[in-house]
Design an enzyme around this catalytic site. Structure first.
Site, PDB file in Angstrom:
ATOM      1  N   HIS A   1       7.486  10.578 -10.374  1.00 37.92           N
ATOM      2  CA  HIS A   1       7.614  10.773  -9.125  1.00 37.92           C
ATOM      3  C   HIS A   1       8.982  10.569  -8.615  1.00 37.92           C
ATOM      4  O   HIS A   1       9.750   9.894  -9.176  1.00 37.92           O
ATOM      5  CB  HIS A   1       6.795   9.788  -8.047  1.00 37.92           C
ATOM      6  CG  HIS A   1       6.940   9.647  -6.774  1.00 37.92           C
ATOM      7  ND1 HIS A   1       6.468  10.648  -6.157  1.00 37.92           N
ATOM      8  CD2 HIS A   1       7.943   9.269  -5.862  1.00 37.92           C
ATOM      9  CE1 HIS A   1       6.794  10.591  -4.796  1.00 37.92           C
ATOM     10  NE2 HIS A   1       7.717   9.508  -4.631  1.00 37.92           N
TER      11      HIS A   1
ATOM     12  N   ASP B   1      -4.075   8.865   2.961  1.00 38.70           N
ATOM     13  CA  ASP B   1      -2.497   9.004   3.144  1.00 38.70           C
ATOM     14  C   ASP B   1      -1.994  10.224   3.760  1.00 38.70           C
ATOM     15  O   ASP B   1      -1.042  10.089   4.394  1.00 38.70           O
ATOM     16  CB  ASP B   1      -1.842   8.855   1.406  1.00 38.70           C
ATOM     17  CG  ASP B   1      -0.465   9.528   1.448  1.00 38.70           C
ATOM     18  OD1 ASP B   1       0.353   8.399   2.114  1.00 38.70           O
ATOM     19  OD2 ASP B   1      -0.145  10.123   1.005  1.00 38.70           O
TER      20      ASP B   1
ATOM     21  N   ARG C   1       2.669   8.586  10.471  1.00 34.03           N
ATOM     22  CA  ARG C   1       4.055   7.857  10.331  1.00 34.03           C
ATOM     23  C   ARG C   1       5.319   8.968  10.688  1.00 34.03           C
ATOM     24  O   ARG C   1       6.215   8.307  11.235  1.00 34.03           O
ATOM     25  CB  ARG C   1       4.209   7.393   9.063  1.00 34.03           C
ATOM     26  CG  ARG C   1       3.145   6.260   8.802  1.00 34.03           C
ATOM     27  CD  ARG C   1       3.102   6.071   6.981  1.00 34.03           C
ATOM     28  NE  ARG C   1       4.443   5.772   6.361  1.00 34.03           N
ATOM     29  CZ  ARG C   1       4.807   6.042   5.138  1.00 34.03           C
ATOM     30  NH1 ARG C   1       3.756   6.660   4.437  1.00 34.03           N
ATOM     31  NH2 ARG C   1       5.840   5.801   4.706  1.00 34.03           N
TER      32      ARG C   1
ATOM     33  N   SER D   1       1.849   4.887  -0.265  1.00 29.72           N
ATOM     34  CA  SER D   1       1.572   6.149  -0.162  1.00 29.72           C
ATOM     35  C   SER D   1       1.925   6.751  -1.419  1.00 29.72           C
ATOM     36  O   SER D   1       1.091   7.732  -1.898  1.00 29.72           O
ATOM     37  CB  SER D   1       2.632   6.711   1.175  1.00 29.72           C
ATOM     38  OG  SER D   1       2.738   8.198   0.937  1.00 29.72           O
TER      39      SER D   1
ATOM     40  N   LYS E   1      -1.455   7.664  -4.769  1.00 30.25           N
ATOM     41  CA  LYS E   1      -1.469   9.197  -5.392  1.00 30.25           C
ATOM     42  C   LYS E   1      -1.319   9.183  -6.818  1.00 30.25           C
ATOM     43  O   LYS E   1      -2.363   9.690  -7.564  1.00 30.25           O
ATOM     44  CB  LYS E   1      -0.530  10.077  -4.776  1.00 30.25           C
ATOM     45  CG  LYS E   1      -0.742  10.495  -3.478  1.00 30.25           C
ATOM     46  CD  LYS E   1       0.264  11.319  -2.526  1.00 30.25           C
ATOM     47  CE  LYS E   1       1.313  10.493  -1.905  1.00 30.25           C
ATOM     48  NZ  LYS E   1       2.074  11.043  -1.208  1.00 30.25           N
TER      49      LYS E   1
HETATM   50  N1  URA Z   1       6.860  10.016  -0.274  1.00 34.24           N
HETATM   51  C1  URA Z   1       5.691   9.488  -0.068  1.00 34.24           C
HETATM   52  O1  URA Z   1       4.891  10.369  -0.796  1.00 34.24           O
HETATM   53  N2  URA Z   1       5.295   8.730   0.821  1.00 34.24           N
HETATM   54  C2  URA Z   1       6.055   8.216   1.645  1.00 34.24           C
HETATM   55  O2  URA Z   1       5.759   7.511   2.361  1.00 34.24           O
HETATM   56  C3  URA Z   1       7.381   8.518   1.354  1.00 34.24           C
HETATM   57  C4  URA Z   1       7.938   9.272   0.528  1.00 34.24           C
END
Ligand code: URA
Length: 435
Positions: free
Chosen positions: A84, A163, A170, A185, A189
């Site tokens: 990520h 999310d 958000r 968040s 995933k």
């Molecule tokens: N990337 C994400 O997937 N979620 C966040 O809250 C911030 C960056």
């Protein structure tokens, strides 16, 4: 919790008390079924932002996000690993990393997002490939990974839907920058997609949303702790985002640069970061426990063309036109080229990557809102790096655009993103640390 009062929970959090896991689950479930309206969820998010979240609350948010949708399940025999990135400018690492990792035997369910504001998104870079399909359901993503060793896709609607909805809130309530919420968040995933080994590229600097190592370390600790509490092995690599990565910024240009990498034409910064991240995935999975062996294996699959073949395989599997590998113009062309000229003589000390990202939105290489249309061919190639000596008027790079009026403005904006002074400046470290 059979019944609960959202106001009481907002009050509790607002006053600095911790929420229990069942309270968080009830709140998020209530939101998902429509019993908790947006304004109460927004109030809770703001309370979390100001009061902070402890590890148990962060884990409970993560669990509730995961429970809001489906999960992917891979056979134990597969070494499921992923990366990520917290996002940056010119970050095309996933396009090299995923085929390299798959060519070496890892299974990579690479789920990417779109670009917004100054940052680019891997999904947009992939969609520059004509026909390339990025939307699959969970079963479709699993099948791609099982058959080809990886998938390059967007988030399925049924994977952590909480999310998706909460992130949208958000975004418009100034509650994105909360480490606990960011953790839930990201990690929900990565856990729901079945990755057992996760490497996080946490970017720091002018093009990143983390301004310094102290704030990045706080987030990294939260990400690692949360992943580990779900049985995941997590490594965090802090990387420098003070200047755009590689040379290309813009969708087709970046995809072409990634293909060039897989043809063996690597650039020092993208090579250093790709190799470090893939090496950590290989080490974590046990395939290559020693870093030196992992790096040698990575270089071998690039030099032999196996990683490029893997890319071609997934382009075909995901219905894209594989001819892009030989003919980059199929991904988009531009009518106008505008040089970016050095505004002063001296050494490049700083590059405002964020300003470059925003400038490129003007020629549709990026977007300000999700509904904005992209011009895949538009972007820039910037070869000058921090530490380079330049003379006023030297070419720092080129803007590629289809908008004749905007091209010179964007070139001027990019030029002014370079901080040039007479003092010598050493190139900056690319890898700033690890956790
Ligand atoms: N990337 C994400 O997937 N979620 C966040 O809250 C911030 C960056």
């Amino acid at each position: 919790m059979s019944s609960f009062n959202p106001v009481e929970l907002i009050l509790k959090k607002r006053d600095g008390k911790s929420l229990a896991a069942d309270e968080i689950a009830a709140f998020i479930d209530g939101f998902m079924v429509g019993n908790v309206p947006d304004y109460q969820m927004s109030a809770l998010l703001m309370a979390c932002y100001f009061q902070g979240m402890n590890p148990a609350e962060t884990a409970a948010f993560t669990q509730s996000y995961i429970d809001s949708g489906e999960r992917m399940h891979f056979a134990d025999s597969l070494l499921v690993a992923d990366k990520h990135s917290t996002g940056g400018v010119g970050d095309k690492i996933s396009l090299m990393l995923a085929p390299i990792a798959a060519a070496l035997g890892l299974s990579v369910p690479m789920i990417s997002g779109r670009g917004l504001g100054h940052t680019g998104g891997t999904l947009d870079k992939l969609e520059a490939i004509p026909g390339f399909k990025t939307q699959y359901d969970i079963a479709g993503i699993q099948k791609l990974v099982e058959q080809h060793g990886y998938a390059l896709v967007g988030q399925s609607d049924t994977l952590v839907p909480a999310d998706k909805r909460i992130y949208a809130l958000r975004d418009v309530t100034a509650t994105v920058e909360c480490p606990g919420l960011i953790t839930a968040s990201i990690m929900s995933k990565k856990i729901a997609e079945g990755a057992r080994h996760l490497v996080i590229d946490l970017k720091i600097g002018s093009g990143a949303f983390m301004p310094n190592l102290r704030r990045a370390t706080e987030l990294a600790e939260s990400l690692k702790r949360t992943g580990e509490s779900f049985g995941q092995k997590v490594r965090v690599v802090f990387t420098n985002m003070n200047s755009p990565l590689g040379h290309a910024v813009g969708n087709a240009l970046e995809t072409a640069e990634a293909i060039e990498y897989l043809k063996g034409n690597t650039l020092p910064d993208t090579q250093a970061i790709t190799e470090r991240l893939v090496a950590r995935m290989l080490q974590s999975s046990g395939l290559f426990p020693q870093e030196a062996d992992a790096i040698a294996a990575i270089r071998e699959v690039v030099a032999s063309g196996k990683a490029l073949q893997k890319l071609e395989e997934i382009i075909i599997a995901q219905e894209g036109n594989p001819k892009v590998i030989e003919d980059y113009s199929l991904m988009g062309t531009t009518q106008y080229q505008q040089p970016v000229l050095a505004p002063a003589s001296g050494y490049i000390h700083t590059i405002d990557s964020r300003a470059i990202g925003y400038a490129l939105v003007r020629i549709k290489a990026g977007r300000m809102k999700m509904s904005d249309r992209l011009d895949y061919g538009a972007g820039t190639i910037l070869t000058a790096k921090i530490g380079d000596p330049v003379q006023a008027g030297d070419t720092l790079g080129t803007v590629y655009a289809n908008d004749a009026a905007e091209a010179p403005k964007v070139a001027a904006m990019i030029a002014s993103a370079y901080g040039i002074t007479e003092l010598e400046k050493a190139p900056e470290e690319l890898i700033l640390g690890e956790l």
